[in-house]
Design a protein around this motif. Sequence first.
Motif: not given
Lengths: 166, 166
Positions: A126-127, B93-97, B128-136, B153-157
């Motif tokens: 997601t971004h 970049v943010v880990c969603s978990s 502003r720019f942010e990235l989300y996903g699972l970290c290693p 986690a359900r990303p906001a539309v």
Amino acid sequence: MIAVVSLLTALDRSGHRATEPRRAVATLIAAQPGHFTAAELVAAARARRLGIGRATIFRTLDLFAELGLVERLELPTGGHAYVACEPTHHHHVVCSSCGRTVDVGDLGLADVAREVGRRTGYRIDTHRFELYGLCPVCAAEARTTEPAAEPAARPAVGSTVGPARR
Amino acid sequence: MIAVVSLLTALDRSGHRATEPRRAVATLIAAQPGHFTAAELVAAARARRLGIGRATIFRTLDLFAELGLVERLELPTGGHAYVACEPTHHHHVVCSSCGRTVDVGDLGLADVAREVGRRTGYRIDTHRFELYGLCPVCAAEARTTEPAAEPAARPAVGSTVGPARR
DNA sequence: GGTCCGAATGATACTGAGTATCATTTGTTC
DNA sequence: GAACAAATGATACTCAGTATCATTCGGACC
């Protein structure tokens, strides 16, 4: 700028009822010149004596958001606003003065995300990207008005470039 | 991961007092493995019987944010969290978990913003720019665990690409 | 048209992040 | 120590967003 018809058609297609309150909310949304808050819709509904409950407005906004007809934006101030748009993937540039919002397409940020993922090892799914500044109209007005009158909007610090960064 | 010393030094430099409560908050922040909420700091302060008021924690966070030592992130869920970082311009970049957050630098997005400005006529001053996903780490765990267990986690539309977009 | 039933609604209560207020405390300077 | 402004803790307040519940509505079926 989205048409009422689009909102109602999408409702139909998704199997949801096109009730009177939802029609009214769709009309209110279509009439917004820029981004708007739920509170603004609530006030507009009251002003027009539509008799629509606040919870209904939130629910309708949620439903429209779920259908991709409305999106929730983060404003530079940290608050949120909604904006009507097409359900394709895109980003926004938002006027910090009047709220007018323009879709600016994909911007190729998927590539940026992919590169960051490669570099950090994160599995990015997601971004979000948003741009803020004065629209052509407000910029022209600002040029006509006192140049010393600076915009009150103070962008939140964070993943942000702008005047707040000092 | 920021050091307590950096937080306190920046306080000094900016002419603010390095009071005991502020030192304690700095310590709490430095101990956070990933992004955190004000509520989490309040709870941690209470657990350690630090005797720090909730308002103080918010005020200290605000001050640190103003000094660029802490940033407020929007999470894919639409909520907010804080993350400690260096006061240079960068994105996350943010880990969603687990919430772990990594600075990924500038990413050349100023060029994207400039191009959009050229195209739309907007005078863009902030992005502003942010990235989300699972970290290693979480990605590895997810691979070890049931692959069917998908993140809650359900990303906001909205200005977002991800699983929510369907 | 009537009935049935689930979707939807409006009013209200609730939650919690964030902010405001105020008496008191603290820290710095002289 | 006195003076004064910065800072604090406790509490109240604000408001976006959510939950609850009795009622209404809309669509399908007969």
